[in-house]
Scaffold this motif. Structure first.
Motif, PDB file in Angstrom:
ATOM      1  N   GLN A   1       0.920  -0.907  -0.019  1.00 43.86           N
ATOM      2  CA  GLN A   1      -0.397   0.226  -0.252  1.00 43.86           C
ATOM      3  C   GLN A   1       0.707   1.243  -0.051  1.00 43.86           C
ATOM      4  OE1 GLN A   1      -3.517  -0.100   0.216  1.00 43.86           O
ATOM      5  NE2 GLN A   1      -2.951  -2.252  -0.217  1.00 43.86           N
ATOM      6  N   LYS A   2       0.282   2.126  -1.377  1.00 43.45           N
ATOM      7  CA  LYS A   2       1.152   3.091  -0.875  1.00 43.45           C
ATOM      8  C   LYS A   2       1.538   4.276   0.627  1.00 43.45           C
ATOM      9  CE  LYS A   2       0.455   4.130  -5.989  1.00 43.45           C
ATOM     10  NZ  LYS A   2      -0.560   4.587  -6.587  1.00 43.45           N
ATOM     11  N   ASN A   3       2.122   5.001   1.080  1.00 37.96           N
ATOM     12  CA  ASN A   3       2.507   5.373   1.655  1.00 37.96           C
ATOM     13  C   ASN A   3       2.063   5.048   3.447  1.00 37.96           C
ATOM     14  OD1 ASN A   3       3.645   7.602   0.368  1.00 37.96           O
ATOM     15  ND2 ASN A   3       1.452   8.371  -0.207  1.00 37.96           N
ATOM     16  N   SER A   4       2.649   3.311   2.969  1.00 40.70           N
ATOM     17  CA  SER A   4       2.066   2.912   4.835  1.00 40.70           C
ATOM     18  C   SER A   4       2.375   1.636   5.636  1.00 40.70           C
ATOM     19  CB  SER A   4       0.634   1.938   4.324  1.00 40.70           C
ATOM     20  OG  SER A   4       0.354   0.856   4.907  1.00 40.70           O
ATOM     21  N   ASP A   5       3.208   2.044   6.346  1.00 38.06           N
ATOM     22  CA  ASP A   5       4.473   1.353   7.526  1.00 38.06           C
ATOM     23  C   ASP A   5       3.473   0.210   7.816  1.00 38.06           C
ATOM     24  OD1 ASP A   5       6.639   2.221   5.780  1.00 38.06           O
ATOM     25  OD2 ASP A   5       6.591   4.039   7.596  1.00 38.06           O
ATOM     26  N   ALA A   6       2.249   0.644   8.264  1.00 39.82           N
ATOM     27  CA  ALA A   6       1.245  -0.234   8.938  1.00 39.82           C
ATOM     28  C   ALA A   6       1.652  -2.100   8.702  1.00 39.82           C
ATOM     29  CB  ALA A   6       0.194   0.067   9.213  1.00 39.82           C
ATOM     30  N   PRO A   7       1.213  -2.275   9.796  1.00 41.52           N
ATOM     31  CA  PRO A   7       1.503  -3.745   9.808  1.00 41.52           C
ATOM     32  C   PRO A   7       0.717  -4.640   8.539  1.00 41.52           C
ATOM     33  CG  PRO A   7       1.313  -3.303  12.168  1.00 41.52           C
ATOM     34  CD  PRO A   7       1.219  -1.954  11.465  1.00 41.52           C
ATOM     35  N   VAL A   8       0.964  -5.543   8.152  1.00 47.48           N
ATOM     36  CA  VAL A   8      -0.232  -6.741   7.868  1.00 47.48           C
ATOM     37  C   VAL A   8      -0.349  -7.746   7.683  1.00 47.48           C
ATOM     38  CG1 VAL A   8      -0.258  -7.307   5.417  1.00 47.48           C
ATOM     39  CG2 VAL A   8       0.235  -5.954   5.329  1.00 47.48           C
ATOM     40  N   PHE A   9      -1.626  -8.403   8.413  1.00 50.32           N
ATOM     41  CA  PHE A   9      -1.582  -9.332   8.826  1.00 50.32           C
ATOM     42  C   PHE A   9      -2.539 -11.003   7.530  1.00 50.32           C
ATOM     43  CE2 PHE A   9      -1.981  -6.180  11.363  1.00 50.32           C
ATOM     44  CZ  PHE A   9      -0.967  -6.752  12.594  1.00 50.32           C
ATOM     45  N   ILE A  10      -1.600 -11.704   7.653  1.00 55.77           N
ATOM     46  CA  ILE A  10      -2.425 -12.461   6.588  1.00 55.77           C
ATOM     47  C   ILE A  10      -2.122 -14.192   7.241  1.00 55.77           C
ATOM     48  CG2 ILE A  10      -0.997 -12.233   4.639  1.00 55.77           C
ATOM     49  CD1 ILE A  10       1.853 -13.567   5.112  1.00 55.77           C
TER      50      ILE A  10
END
Length: 158
Positions: free
Chosen positions: A18-27
């Motif tokens: 995602q652009k401009n996102s350093d948020a965690p991703v959950f998979i």
């Protein structure tokens, strides 16, 4: 070298960041069948991908996703979101989503399906625990209070 080829992996598909996102991703890969990959994060949705990388469904969320997990059979995906005690349950067979309102004014901090049954545990930051039985559609609240004399534990109060 046989050992070297065993360690190499072949990319099947890639999910763009995602652009401009350093948020965690959950998979989470679907249990048992392994047909679907659920991906959630700060984009207020969970996208469900098939094995070839195609989006087969998207579950819109009021808040950011903070966890995804499949039940042991792979028939229900639980989706946890920030600042809400509502957990969404997605069915891969019907591609429908149902809401499980845990009934608390608290932020969820973890969730976990039983490895042997259709029980979902949802824990909250204030120490409360909700156990949901997906087969009977019943939920039980286990209120817990934090005892300040036990710095690393909780004290159950029934």
């Amino acid at each position: 070298n046989e050992y070297k080829s065993y360690l190499s992996m072949k990319e099947i598909f890639a999910i763009p960041r995602q652009k401009n996102s350093d948020a965690p991703v959950f998979i989470a890969w679907q249990a048992t069948q392994g047909s679907y990959l659920a991906v959630g994060g700060a984009f207020r949705a969970v996208r469900i991908y098939d094995k070839s990388g195609e989006v087969v469904d998207e579950v819109p969320l009021p808040g950011n996703c903070i966890g995804v997990q499949w039940d042991f059979e792979g028939n229900t995906l639980a989706i946890m979101q920030d600042r809400s005690s509502v957990v969404f349950l997605w069915d891969p067979n019907t591609r429908q989503t149902k809401s499980l309102d845990c009934g608390l004014k608290d932020t969820p901090s973890f969730m976990c399906w039983s490895p042997y049954s259709l029980l979902l545990a949802v824990g909250f930051t204030k120490g409360n625990l909700v156990i949901y039985d997906h087969a009977s559609r019943k939920k039980v609240l286990h209120p817990c209070g934090f005892d300040k004399s036990h710095a690393l534990g909780t004290q159950f109060k029934y």
